[in-house]
Design a protein around this motif. Structure first.
Motif, PDB file in Angstrom:
ATOM      1  N   UNK A  36       0.041  -1.108  -0.160  1.00  0.00           N
ATOM      2  CA  UNK A  36       0.028   0.273  -0.325  1.00  0.00           C
ATOM      3  C   UNK A  36       0.575   1.484  -0.399  1.00  0.00           C
ATOM      4  N   UNK A  37       2.095   1.223   0.514  1.00  0.00           N
ATOM      5  CA  UNK A  37       2.906   2.343   0.678  1.00  0.00           C
ATOM      6  C   UNK A  37       3.086   2.842  -0.435  1.00  0.00           C
ATOM      7  N   UNK A  38       3.589   1.910  -1.821  1.00  0.00           N
ATOM      8  CA  UNK A  38       3.751   2.804  -2.938  1.00  0.00           C
ATOM      9  C   UNK A  38       2.875   3.496  -3.536  1.00  0.00           C
ATOM     10  N   UNK A  39       1.217   3.045  -2.927  1.00  0.00           N
ATOM     11  CA  UNK A  39      -0.069   3.279  -3.828  1.00  0.00           C
ATOM     12  C   UNK A  39      -0.134   4.763  -3.344  1.00  0.00           C
ATOM     13  N   UNK A  40       0.076   4.579  -2.234  1.00  0.00           N
ATOM     14  CA  UNK A  40       0.094   5.839  -1.594  1.00  0.00           C
ATOM     15  C   UNK A  40       0.881   7.370  -1.336  1.00  0.00           C
ATOM     16  N   UNK A  41       2.398   7.054  -2.214  1.00  0.00           N
ATOM     17  CA  UNK A  41       3.347   7.496  -1.668  1.00  0.00           C
ATOM     18  C   UNK A  41       3.456   7.984  -3.765  1.00  0.00           C
ATOM     19  N   UNK A  42       2.923   7.334  -5.133  1.00  0.00           N
ATOM     20  CA  UNK A  42       2.396   7.151  -5.824  1.00  0.00           C
ATOM     21  C   UNK A  42       0.857   8.545  -6.093  1.00  0.00           C
ATOM     22  N   UNK A  43       0.374   8.739  -5.384  1.00  0.00           N
ATOM     23  CA  UNK A  43      -0.885   9.609  -5.023  1.00  0.00           C
ATOM     24  C   UNK A  43      -0.553  10.581  -4.704  1.00  0.00           C
ATOM     25  N   UNK A  44       0.470  10.751  -3.452  1.00  0.00           N
ATOM     26  CA  UNK A  44       0.872  12.005  -2.950  1.00  0.00           C
ATOM     27  C   UNK A  44       1.990  12.262  -4.210  1.00  0.00           C
ATOM     28  N   UNK A  45       3.206  11.871  -4.598  1.00  0.00           N
ATOM     29  CA  UNK A  45       3.601  12.936  -5.433  1.00  0.00           C
ATOM     30  C   UNK A  45       3.315  12.950  -6.971  1.00  0.00           C
ATOM     31  N   UNK A  46       1.857  12.285  -7.280  1.00  0.00           N
ATOM     32  CA  UNK A  46       1.294  12.941  -8.524  1.00  0.00           C
ATOM     33  C   UNK A  46      -0.182  14.234  -7.828  1.00  0.00           C
ATOM     34  N   UNK A  47       0.038  14.598  -6.768  1.00  0.00           N
ATOM     35  CA  UNK A  47      -0.959  14.641  -6.709  1.00  0.00           C
ATOM     36  C   UNK A  47      -2.764  14.810  -6.511  1.00  0.00           C
ATOM     37  N   UNK A  48      -2.412  12.897  -6.211  1.00  0.00           N
ATOM     38  CA  UNK A  48      -3.975  12.777  -7.185  1.00  0.00           C
ATOM     39  C   UNK A  48      -5.093  12.161  -6.475  1.00  0.00           C
ATOM     40  N   UNK A  49      -4.292  12.181  -4.664  1.00  0.00           N
ATOM     41  CA  UNK A  49      -5.330  12.202  -3.778  1.00  0.00           C
ATOM     42  C   UNK A  49      -6.864  12.874  -3.419  1.00  0.00           C
ATOM     43  N   UNK A  50      -7.252  14.155  -4.116  1.00  0.00           N
ATOM     44  CA  UNK A  50      -7.998  14.192  -4.177  1.00  0.00           C
ATOM     45  C   UNK A  50      -8.891  13.567  -5.457  1.00  0.00           C
ATOM     46  N   UNK A  51      -8.259  13.184  -6.628  1.00  0.00           N
ATOM     47  CA  UNK A  51      -9.610  12.906  -7.441  1.00  0.00           C
ATOM     48  C   UNK A  51      -9.223  10.888  -7.346  1.00  0.00           C
ATOM     49  N   UNK A  52      -8.555  10.669  -6.482  1.00  0.00           N
ATOM     50  CA  UNK A  52      -9.373   9.430  -5.742  1.00  0.00           C
ATOM     51  C   UNK A  52      -9.690   9.103  -4.904  1.00  0.00           C
ATOM     52  N   UNK A  53     -10.238  10.233  -4.211  1.00  0.00           N
ATOM     53  CA  UNK A  53     -11.134   9.951  -3.391  1.00  0.00           C
ATOM     54  C   UNK A  53     -12.561  10.410  -4.038  1.00  0.00           C
ATOM     55  N   UNK A  54     -12.630  11.662  -5.018  1.00  0.00           N
ATOM     56  CA  UNK A  54     -14.010  11.933  -6.308  1.00  0.00           C
ATOM     57  C   UNK A  54     -14.424  10.604  -6.324  1.00  0.00           C
TER      58      UNK A  54
END
Length: 157
Positions: A36-54
């Protein structure tokens, strides 16, 4: 709302497939965190947390997002699925190589240890596939919505 039905069905399906008395054999927090850590890191580095939550808001029925937001959400879900698949395979290979390299091949007990170690290594593939299995309907819902929006726009022109 149908996504909730899907989640409950998948959880019951997996629990029945594993069976209650063996469920602890599939619980490995370290392997899950390593995946899970690389998945979260990838979301963080690409600023995609909000899009993923959406994407999850979209899956449970909140469909008031723009075409661009929907596309970003689909890309973030696809990115997490691909990251999970790649790192699941990498974790499996690391586990198997470590298992094989750490054995004392002068004894027949090594084969038994490799079998035990491979069951732990296979969990990384299981978790990666589980992540993909949970995210796949979200991705296809978003893609279907994008396609319908694109078709509506084409008809309007």
């Amino acid at each position: 709302m149908l996504y909730i039905v899907y989640l409950v069905s998948i959880v019951l399906y997996i629990i029945c497939g594993i069976s209650w008395d063996r469920i602890t054999s599939f619980a490995d927090v370290i392997t899950l965190a390593f995946l899970v850590f690389p998945c979260v890191l990838m979301l963080f580095c690409t600023s995609s947390f909000r899009a993923f939550g959406r994407a999850f808001l979209f899956a449970v029925g909140k469909r008031d997002c723009s075409f661009q937001q929907c596309r970003e959400s689909a890309q973030s879900v696809k990115m997490v699925m691909q990251t999970a698949a790649v790192f699941g395979a990498v974790c499996f290979l690391i586990g198997m190589v470590n298992s094989i390299r750490s054995q004392d091949w002068s004894s027949m007990d090594s084969i038994g240890w490799i079998c035990l170690d491979s069951s732990v290594a296979i969990l990384s593939l299981f978790y990666a596939l589980l992540i993909c299995m949970l995210l796949l309907p979200v991705y296809f819902m978003l893609k279907k919505h994008l396609f319908s929006q694109r078709t509506d726009t084409d008809r309007g022109n």
